[in-house]
Write a protein that holds these residues in place. Structure first.
Motif, short mmCIF file in Angstrom:
data_model
loop_
_atom_site.label_atom_id
_atom_site.label_comp_id
_atom_site.label_asym_id
_atom_site.label_seq_id
_atom_site.Cartn_x
_atom_site.Cartn_y
_atom_site.Cartn_z
N HIS A 187 10.92 -9.32 23.86
CA HIS A 187 11.02 -7.73 24.39
C HIS A 187 9.93 -6.58 23.55
CE1 HIS A 187 14.21 -8.30 27.14
NE2 HIS A 187 14.92 -9.02 26.34
N LEU A 188 9.63 -7.00 22.45
CA LEU A 188 8.78 -6.17 21.68
C LEU A 188 7.34 -6.04 22.24
CD1 LEU A 188 8.74 -4.21 19.21
CD2 LEU A 188 8.02 -6.13 17.65
N MET A 189 7.15 -4.67 22.62
CA MET A 189 5.82 -4.62 23.22
C MET A 189 4.49 -4.62 22.09
SD MET A 189 4.06 -1.34 25.36
CE MET A 189 5.54 -1.56 26.82
N GLN A 199 -1.11 -7.00 17.75
CA GLN A 199 -0.06 -7.39 17.48
C GLN A 199 0.61 -7.04 16.10
OE1 GLN A 199 -0.65 -11.94 18.50
NE2 GLN A 199 1.42 -11.51 19.36
N SER A 200 0.19 -5.64 15.57
CA SER A 200 0.73 -5.28 14.37
C SER A 200 2.03 -4.82 14.60
CB SER A 200 -0.32 -4.19 14.24
OG SER A 200 -0.15 -2.97 15.15
N TYR A 201 2.65 -4.68 15.49
CA TYR A 201 4.01 -4.32 15.74
C TYR A 201 4.73 -5.42 15.42
CZ TYR A 201 3.87 0.57 17.38
OH TYR A 201 3.79 2.07 17.48
N HIS A 202 4.23 -6.67 16.27
CA HIS A 202 4.98 -7.92 15.99
C HIS A 202 4.89 -8.40 14.52
CE1 HIS A 202 3.82 -9.01 20.39
NE2 HIS A 202 4.82 -8.13 20.07
N LYS A 203 3.93 -8.28 13.81
CA LYS A 203 3.46 -8.64 12.49
C LYS A 203 4.45 -7.87 11.65
CE LYS A 203 -1.14 -10.03 13.29
NZ LYS A 203 -2.61 -9.69 12.93
N GLN A 204 4.53 -6.53 11.92
CA GLN A 204 5.51 -5.36 11.10
C GLN A 204 6.81 -5.91 11.24
OE1 GLN A 204 4.70 -1.38 12.04
NE2 GLN A 204 6.42 -0.69 10.85
N ALA A 205 7.33 -6.18 12.38
CA ALA A 205 8.77 -6.64 12.56
C ALA A 205 9.08 -7.96 11.85
CB ALA A 205 9.01 -6.92 14.28
N ILE A 206 8.29 -9.02 11.97
CA ILE A 206 8.38 -10.11 11.26
C ILE A 206 8.40 -9.68 9.47
CG2 ILE A 206 7.49 -12.31 10.58
CD1 ILE A 206 8.76 -12.47 13.19
N ASN A 207 7.71 -8.95 9.08
CA ASN A 207 7.57 -8.77 7.68
C ASN A 207 8.83 -7.92 7.65
OD1 ASN A 207 6.11 -8.38 5.13
ND2 ASN A 207 6.12 -6.26 5.50
N ASN A 208 9.54 -7.04 8.23
CA ASN A 208 10.71 -6.50 7.94
C ASN A 208 11.89 -7.69 8.01
OD1 ASN A 208 10.60 -3.75 7.58
ND2 ASN A 208 10.12 -3.39 9.96
N PHE A 209 11.79 -8.38 8.76
CA PHE A 209 12.91 -9.73 8.84
C PHE A 209 12.56 -10.25 7.24
CE2 PHE A 209 12.35 -10.43 13.58
CZ PHE A 209 13.01 -9.16 13.86
#
Length: 226
Positions: free
Chosen positions: A87-89, A95-105
C-alpha cells in the motif's frame, strides 16, 4: 520464540499472537483499525495479554521516531503481513520511501531480531494478468471472483487494482483494493541493502519451502538483523 512482537496492520494476527501469550505492540495509521484494536482490547481486558496490549498510532515513514520510547532495546520480531507493505506509494520514483520504511523496521529490532514481511506474487500477476483467488490469507469458499487491473505509467506497471466479489451465506459484497507492485528480486534487493548483503534471508512461498516451478500466491521474507 519471540518475547515481543510488532504488528503494523492491526488485525487477526495481533490477536492470535496475544492469545499465544506474546507481548504485542500494534501500530497503525488508520483510525478505523486503531478503533477496532482498542475495542478488542477493552472487550478482553480481563485477559493479561490483552490488558497489557500496547496500541499506538504511527506510520512507516516516521515509525522509529514515533515509537522510540516503546522500542527500548528493540523487539524480537517486527511483523508486516497481509500484503500491507504494497500500500506504500513510491512517490519519489527511486523507492526511497520503501527503503526508509524497511530501515525503520530494522531500527526497531534488537540484534538477532527478525523482520517477517510478505507481498503478493506480483511477478506472476504481471505476467498472466490474473490474481489467484485462493491463498493462505484468502481461502474462503465465498470468494466468487477477483478481477485484476494493471495501470502502466511510462511503460512500467505502477498500480494493480483487485476487484473482489464475495458471495455466500446471504452475503453479496464487492470491494476494491489497490497496490503498488514490486518484483520479487527488487524487493529482496531492498531488504539486502538495508540489512546487509551477508544478512540471513529466508524466502517462503505461502509459508512453505519454495521448490522448482513453485508459483505461490504470496512470498514471505524472513530477515535477521545482525
Amino acid at each position: 520464540m519471540w518475547n515481543r512482537a510488532h504488528r503494523f496492520l492491526i488485525s487477526i494476527d495481533s490477536i492470535m499472537l496475544l492469545e499465544e501469550g506474546y507481548n504485542v505492540v500494534s501500530v497503525d495509521a488508520s483510525d478505523k483499525m486503531l478503533k477496532y484494536a482498542l475495542k478488542q482490547r477493552w472487550n478482553r481486558r480481563q485477559e493479561r495479554a490483552f490488558d497489557q496490549w500496547i496500541i499506538e498510532e504511527a506510520n512507516w515513514i516516521t515509525l522509529y521516531d514515533d515509537i522510540k520510547p516503546i522500542v527500548g532495546d528493540g523487539f524480537d520480531a517486527v511483523i508486516c503481513l497481509g500484503n500491507s507493505f504494497a500500500h506504500l506509494m513510491d512517490n519519489s520514483g527511486d523507492q526511497s520511501y520503501h527503503k526508509q520504511a524497511i530501515n525503520n523496521f530494522k531500527k526497531c529490532l534488537k540484534p538477532g531480531g527478525i523482520l517477517l514481511i510478505d507481498h503478493r506474487n506480483y511477478d506472476h500477476i504481471l505476467e498472466t494478468g490474473e490474481t489467484p483467488a485462493k491463498s493462505i490469507y484468502y481461502n474462503t469458499s465465498h470468494t466468487a471472483d477477483i478481477k485484476t487491473s494493471i495501470l502502466f505509467y511510462c511503460g512500467k506497471p505502477s498500480m494493480i487494482t483487485l476487484d473482489y466479489q464475495i458471495i455466500g451465506n446471504n452475503l453479496n459484497s464487492d470491494f476494491r483494493l489497490s497496490y503498488y507492485p514490486h518484483s520479487l528480486q527488487n524487493f529482496i534487493k531492498i531488504l539486502k541493502e538495508t540489512f546487509g548483503e551477508k544478512s540471513n534471508h529466508k524466502l517462503y512461498g505461502d509459508f512453505k519451502e519454495i521448490h522448482s516451478g513453485c508459483k505461490p500466491a504470496f512470498y514471505i521474507h524472513v530477515m535477521e538483523k545482525q
